[in-house]
Design a protein around this motif. Structure first.
Motif: not given
Length: 990
Positions: A53-59, A87-92
Motif C-alpha cells: 500500500f503506497i501513500l505517496h507523500d506530497g513534499p 489490516k496486514g498490508r505492507k505500508v511503505r
C-alpha cells in the motif's frame, strides 16, 4: 464477620496500573521509543502478509516551522497508513521535502546583509540554500515524528538529492524527445518583486485589489471593406477601448472585437467634443506631454471617476448592447448613427494614440463580451494570453517593453524607466489625457494575481521561456483524470476544467537555487542544443555529482564529447526548472525509482489547493511520459480556521501552534499540554474535506473525549486483572443473553468503524467509538455489570462471562482506536493483564469479530429493553430529586406493560426474587438491568402508554456487602448481615 463494613475485602474491585491520566507529555515519547526500539513499523511494513500500500507523500517546503495545516495533512496520512498496517498490508511511506526554489532562496537572502548579498555567487547562494533546507528538514522531521507519524524517516526523499535531480532530468528529457518541450517568446505571469516567471500555482488572488481602469479612444485610420459605409464619419471616428492595465498601452498592437456581436457608431454630444478635423492632433498632443507630467503620481481614489473631454473623435465605435450603460458611465450623451457586425470591422486600422504606428482591428474570441468595458479589447500580444493567441493568428509581433524589474524599457520611448505598476500607470494616463484620448478613469475592484511569496502584484510579460506543450497530451491527461477516484468527488470537477483550459506550462525560472534546464546555446546563432545525447550526458553527471555540477563544471565538461570540438562555441543556459516540475516528478524520482515502492501510487493526499499545484503537475508529467496518472486515488482536505471560522493568521493572533497543543504553552493553565493524541483525535473528528476549525474550546472537548475513552479502557483493564482468556473465557454458546447482545453490538460497531476507515470518513469512526464507549459500555453494559464483577465469586460464571465480553471489547477498542489514538492504544496494550502473542497492538492486527455473534433478532428485543431502562432511569432520577430514595438500590420497580407478548418475554427475565432457588442465571434479570433491588411486573398499565414505571421502596434490609435490599438478609447464621446472593458468593457458588 458480623461487623458492618467487614466484608469490603471480599469484593472484587478493579486493579490496574494503567494511569487514569494520559500524562501524554511523558508517556507518548516513551511509547514512541518503544516502537523505535522494537522496530514495529519497519517490521510490519516488510513482513505483513498483505499486498503493498503506497501513500505517496506530497513534499512540504523546507522553509520554516510547521503549522496546523501541516499537522492536519501528516496526521491524516498516518491514520490511513496505520489502518492499512493493521489490516496486514505492507505500508511503505517515504516522507518527502521540496528543497529548491524561491521560498528557500528568499529565507537565505533575508538573513544576509546587503553587501554580503551583492558579493554572493550563484554557487555560494546554492550552498547556503542547501544548508538552510537541510536544517529545516531536520527540524520539521522531529515535529512530524512527535505527531506520531510513522514512515521511513531515515531515508526521506529530498528534491535536492542527486538521484532525485537526475530522475527529474530524465522526465524532462522524455518530454523533450516526445516534442512536448519548446522555447518560445510568450507572455507569462512575471513577478517584478521576485524577478522570475511564475506558474499559476504560485499565484494568489487576495481580496480588495483595486486597479486604475480607463476608457480611451483610438483614432480610426482606415476602414475595412465590411464597413466602408462608415467613411462619412472619418476622420473624426475612433474605436473605444477599456482596460484595467493602462501600463500595457505601449504594447498595444491591435484592437479586438467579437465577430458575433453587434457594434454601433455613436455620436458624442457636441459640448463634450472639441472641434477637430486634423487627424495629426493626437500625435501632436503626445509631443506636448512633459516629463514632469509623466512622473506625477495621484491616488486612485482621487481619480476614481475622472472624465476627460475627448478631442480626437466626434464618433466612437462601441458594442451596440453597451451604448446605454456607457452613456451613464462616461457621462456623455451617445446617439447611435449606424450598426454592423463585429466581423465587418476586420482589416480596419487605427492610429496608436501615443506612438507613431498604425495597427489593425482583429476578430478575437468569446472572451470579448458585453458584461463590462466597451466590447472592444485593447490587445497587447506581449502582455496577455488571449492577446498572444489572437496575435499569433494575425502574425502580430510580440512587443513587451518592460524589463525584469517591471520598468519600461527604451522601446517604450519617453516612458522608459518608469515602474509600470507605480508611476508607469500614471504616466500613460497623463499622456492619454494630453493626447485628448482619455474618455474616463475609474477605480475597479477585481481579482488580480499576486506573487504568493512576496505578496506583491505580478504582471503579464512576454519573455523567452521554456514551456511544456500541454496541448500535446491534454486529451490523455483528461482521460487519466477520469480513471482516478477523487475524494471528495468534486475534486474531479475542479481539476478537469483546469487541465482542459490551461495554457502551456512555463517551466523555466530565473533563479539559481534549483535543477538546471540542461540546455546549451550556440554562441553565434543562439540556437539551443537539447537532444537525447546532451540530456543523457548531463543526467549522468548530475546523478553522480548533483546539480551543483552545472555551475561548477565548464561547458566542455558538461557537453558530450561529440560536441566539444565540432567547430562551434556553446554557452550554458541559466534557467532552472519550476519547483512544481521538481515535485511533480516525484512519481519518477521516488515511486518508480525506489524498489520497495510501486507506480502508480495507491493514493495522493494534500490540501484542495493542490488541484492546480502538485496533483496537476504530477499528472501532467506522468501522462506526458507514460500516458497514465501517477495515482489511483486522490484525497483532498480543506484549510484550518479558528473557532469563529476565520483564517488563522499572526495578525489576528488566532494561530493554533501544534507544538503548543502537544507540549502546552507558557501559561499551562490556559494552554495545557494535550499531547499528540488529542491533535490526532481532532483530525479524526472533523469533516476534513471542508475547511476545519480549531481553538481552545474544541481542544478541551477533544481532551474530554479522549478521557472518556481512556476511562472506559481503564475500567475494562481493571476488571480483567485476574482473567486469563486461555482458561477463563466462557464459550459463546454458554453466554447469557445480555453478553451475546453486547457481542452483537460489537459486530455492528466495528463493522461501522471498518467502513469509516475504508471510506476515509474518519469522523464516523470518531462518532461511533465515542458512542460505543459512553452509551453502550459506560452508561449501559458496564453500569449493569459492576454487580456481577464486584459481588460474584472471583471465579463465578456470571463474572467470567462478563470478563469474556470485557476482554473482547478491550482488545477491539484498542485495535479500532490505534490508527487515530495510536499512543493510547499502545498504552492500553502494554497494560493487558494477561499474556498475548503480540508485543504491540499494531502486530495484533485489525478488529476481530465473529459472524456467529451477529443476532439481529436478539438485538431487537434488547434494544426494546434498553428503551424501557431509559424510562426507568428517568423515574429513578425524579425520585432521587424528591429525596424519596438515595441510591437506585433502595428502590423496587413496578413495571406496568400493556403488550402481553412483551410482558411474557420480560417475565422470563424476572424470576421470583423472593426465592433463592429461582434466581435465573444471575445476569439476564431486570433487577440487574435496572440496578434496582427488586422488579415487579404488573398486568396492565393504568394509562394508554405501552410501559409505565412506578418507583416504590425496596423490600427487606440492605445487604452489608452488595448494598442490595433483600428479605433474606439475616437468614444465614454465619453471615447475618448478608443477602442470599452474597452468602452464596462467599461459598463460591454465585
Amino acid at each position: 464477620m458480623t461487623e458492618p463494613g467487614s466484608y469490603k475485602d471480599t469484593v472484587n474491585l478493579p486493579q490496574t496500573k494503567f494511569d487514569m491520566r494520559a500524562n501524554a507529555i511523558k508517556r507518548e515519547p516513551e511509547i514512541q521509543k518503544f516502537w523505535s526500539d522494537n522496530q514495529i513499523y519497519d517490521r510490519l511494513s516488510q513482513e505483513n502478509p498483505g499486498e503493498l500500500f503506497i501513500l505517496h507523500d506530497g513534499p512540504p517546503y523546507a522553509n520554516g516551522t510547521l503549522h496546523l495545516g501541516h499537522a492536519l495533512n501528516k496526521i491524516l496520512k498516518d491514520i490511513i497508513n496505520r489502518y492499512h498496517l493493521l489490516k496486514g498490508r505492507k505500508v511503505r511511506y517515504i516522507p518527502g521535502w521540496d528543497c529548491h526554489g524561491l521560498p528557500i532562496e528568499l529565507k537565505v537572502l533575508q538573513k544576509m546583509k546587503s553587501a554580503e548579498r551583492q558579493n554572493l555567487s550563484p554557487l555560494g547562494l546554492r550552498q547556503k540554500a542547501k544548508e538552510f533546507a537541510l536544517t529545516t528538514v531536520k527540524e520539521q522531521r522531529e515535529s512530524f515524528k512527535r505527531y506520531g507519524v510513522w514512515g521511513d524517516w531515515e531515508n526521506p526523499y529530498l528534491t535536492l538529492k542527486p538521484e532525485y535531480e537526475a530522475a527529474q532530468i530524465g522526465v524532462f528529457g522524455q518530454m523533450v524527445l516526445k516534442g512536448y518541450i519548446y522555447r518560445g517568446l510568450k507572455p507569462v505571469h512575471w513577478s517584478p518583486s521576485s524577478r522570475t516567471a511564475l506558474a499559476e500555482a504560485e499565484l494568489e488572488y487576495p481580496e480588495g485589489h483595486t486597479s486604475r481602469s480607463i476608457y480611451a479612444a483610438f483614432p480610426v485610420k482606415s476602414l475595412g471593406d465590411g464597413v466602408s459605409q462608415l467613411v462619412e464619419y472619418l476622420p473624426s471616428l475612433a474605436v473605444a477601448i477599456w482596460t484595467t492595465t493602462p501600463w500595457t498601452i505601449p504594447g498595444n498592437l491591435a484592437v479586438a472585437v467579437n465577430g458575433e456581436l453587434n457594434y454601433a457608431v455613436v455620436e458624442l454630444a457636441t459640448d463634450a467634443v472639441a472641434d477637430v478635423t486634423d487627424e495629426s492632433l493626437a500625435t501632436d498632443a503626445v509631443a506636448d506631454v512633459t516629463d514632469e507630467s509623466l512622473a506625477s503620481k495621484s491616488d486612485i481614489a482621487d481619480k476614481s471617476s475622472a472624465t476627460s473631454v475627448v478631442s480626437v473623435a466626434k464618433y466612437l465605435i462601441v458594442a451596440a448592447d453597451l451604448v446605454e450603460s456607457l452613456a451613464g458611465t462616461l457621462g456623455l450623451q451617445l446617439t447611435v448613427k449606424s450598426t454592423f457586425k463585429g466581423q465587418d470591422l476586420e482589416h480596419s486600422t487605427y492610429k496608436h494614440p501615443l506612438f507613431d504606428r498604425e495597427s489593425p482591428v482583429v476578430v478575437g474570441g468569446d472572451y470579448i463580451t458585453t458584461e463590462s468595458g466597451t466590447g472592444l479589447v485593447h490587445t497587447a500580444p506581449g502582455h496577455g494570453q488571449e492577446d498572444y493567441i489572437v496575435g499569433q493568428r494575425y502574425g502580430l509581433p510580440i512587443l513587451s517593453p518592460v524589463d525584469d524589474a517591471g520598468k519600461f524599457t527604451e522601446e517604450a520611448g519617453r516612458f522608459a524607466g518608469l515602474n509600470v505598476l507605480v508611476d508607469g500607470n500614471q504616466g500613460i494616463i497623463d499622456a492619454l489625457t494630453q493626447a485628448g484620448c482619455l474618455l474616463k478613469e475609474e477605480a475597479y475592484s477585481h481579482k488580480y494575481p499576486y506573487d504568493w511569496r512576496t505578496k506583491k502584484p505580478t504582471i503579464f510579460r512576454a519573455t523567452e521561456q521554456w514551456f511544456a506543450s500541454v496541448a500535446g497530451f491534454r486529451e490523455e491527461a483528461l482521460k487519466a483524470i477520469s480513471s482516478v477516484q477523487w475524494i471528495p468527488a468534486q475534486g474531479e470537477n475542479r481539476i478537469t476544467p483546469m487541465v482542459a483550459e490551461r495554457s502551456d506550462w512555463c517551466i523555466s525560472r530565473q533563479r539559481n537555487w534549483g535543477v538546471p534546464i540542461p540546455v546549451f546555446y550556440d554562441e553565434e546563432t543562439g540556437e539551443p542544443l537539447l537532444n537525447e545525447e546532451s540530456i543523457n550526458h548531463v543526467q549522468a553527471i548530475i546523478a553522480e555529482k548533483g546539480s551543483d555540477a552545472w555551475w561548477e563544471l565548464s561547458v566542455e565538461e558538461l557537453l558530450p564529447e561529440s560536441y566539444r570540438n565540432n567547430g562551434r562555441s556553446y554557452r550554458k543556459g541559466t534557467d532552472t526548472m519550476d519547483v512544481w516540475f521538481d515535485s511533480g516528478s516525484s512519481w519518477a524520482s521516488v515511486v518508480k525509482q525506489r524498489p520497495e515502492l510501486r507506480y502508480p501510487a495507491d493514493i495522493y493526499l494534500e490540501g484542495s489547493d493542490q488541484h492546480r499545484g502538485w496533483f496537476q503537475s504530477s499528472l501532467l508529467t506522468s501522462v506526458a511520459v507514460n500516458g497514465i496518472a501517477p495515482y489511483k486515488t486522490v484525497l483532498t482536505h480543506g484549510f484550518t480556521l479558528d473557532e469563529q471560522g476565520r483564517k488563522q493568521s499572526k495578525s489576528l493572533g488566532n494561530i493554533v501552534d501544534p507544538r503548543v497543543v502537544i507540549n502546552g504553552g507558557k501559561n499551562q493553565k490556559q494552554e495545557p499540554p494535550y499531547g499528540a493524541d488529542v491533535l490526532r483525535l481532532w483530525v479524526s473528528s472533523v469533516d476534513y474535506t471542508s475547511d476545519v476549525p480549531l481553538g481552545m474550546n474544541i481542544l478541551k472537548q477533544m481532551g474530554d473525549v479522549r478521557q472518556k475513552i481512556r476511562n472506559t479502557a481503564r475500567f475494562l483493564l481493571g476488571n480483567l486483572h485476574d482473567f486469563d482468556p486461555q482458561k477463563d473465557a466462557v464459550p459463546f454458546e454458554e453466554l447469557p443473553e445480555l453478553d451475546k447482545y453486547m457481542l452483537h453490538r460489537m459486530t455492528e460497531v466495528f463493522s461501522d468503524v471498518t467502513k469509516a476507515f475504508d471510506n476515509y470518513q474518519f469522523f464516523r469512526f470518531f462518532q461511533t467509538v465515542q458512542n460505543f464507549c459512553v452509551v453502550d459500555l459506560s452508561n449501559f453494559y458496564l453500569d449493569a455489570a459492576k454487580d456481577r464483577l464486584y459481588i460474584s465469586a472471583a471465579d463465578g460464571f456470571r463474572r467470567r462471562s462478563c470478563q469474556t465480553v470485557l476482554q473482547i471489547a478491550l482488545e477491539n477498542i484498542a485495535r479500532a482506536i490505534a490508527p487515530v489514538l495510536c499512543h493510547m492504544a499502545e498504552d492500553i496494550w502494554q497494560f493487558l493483564p494477561y499474556k498475548t502473542p503480540y508485543k504491540s497492538v499494531f502486530e495484533a492486527g485489525w478488529v476481530q469479530v465473529e459472524d456467529k455473534w451477529h443476532n439481529p433478532e436478539l438485538a431487537a428485543f434488547w434494544e426494546e429493553l434498553r428503551k424501557i431502562r431509559t424510562e426507568v432511569n428517568k423515574e429513578l432520577e425524579q425520585r432521587r430529586i424528591e429525596k424519596f430514595i438515595g441510591s437506585s438500590l433502595e428502590a423496587k420497580i413496578k413495571l406496568y406493560v400493556n403488550d402481553e407478548k412483551l410482558r411474557q418475554r420480560l417475565q422470563t427475565l424476572n424470576p421470583n426474587s423472593h426465592s433463592s432457588k429461582e434466581q435465573g442465571n444471575g445476569v439476564d434479570e431486570l433487577r440487574y438491568l435496572f440496578i434496582a433491588s427488586q422488579v415487579e411486573l404488573m398486568d396492565s398499565a393504568p394509562t394508554d402508554a405501552d410501559v409505565v414505571v412506578e418507583v416504590v421502596k425496596a423490600e427487606g434490609q440492605k445487604c452489608d456487602r452488595c448494598w442490595n435490599y433483600s428479605t433474606h438478609v439475616g437468614e444465614s447464621s454465619e453471615h447475618p448481615l448478608l443477602c442470599e446472593r452474597c452468602v452464596d458468593a462467599l461459598a463460591g457458588e454465585f
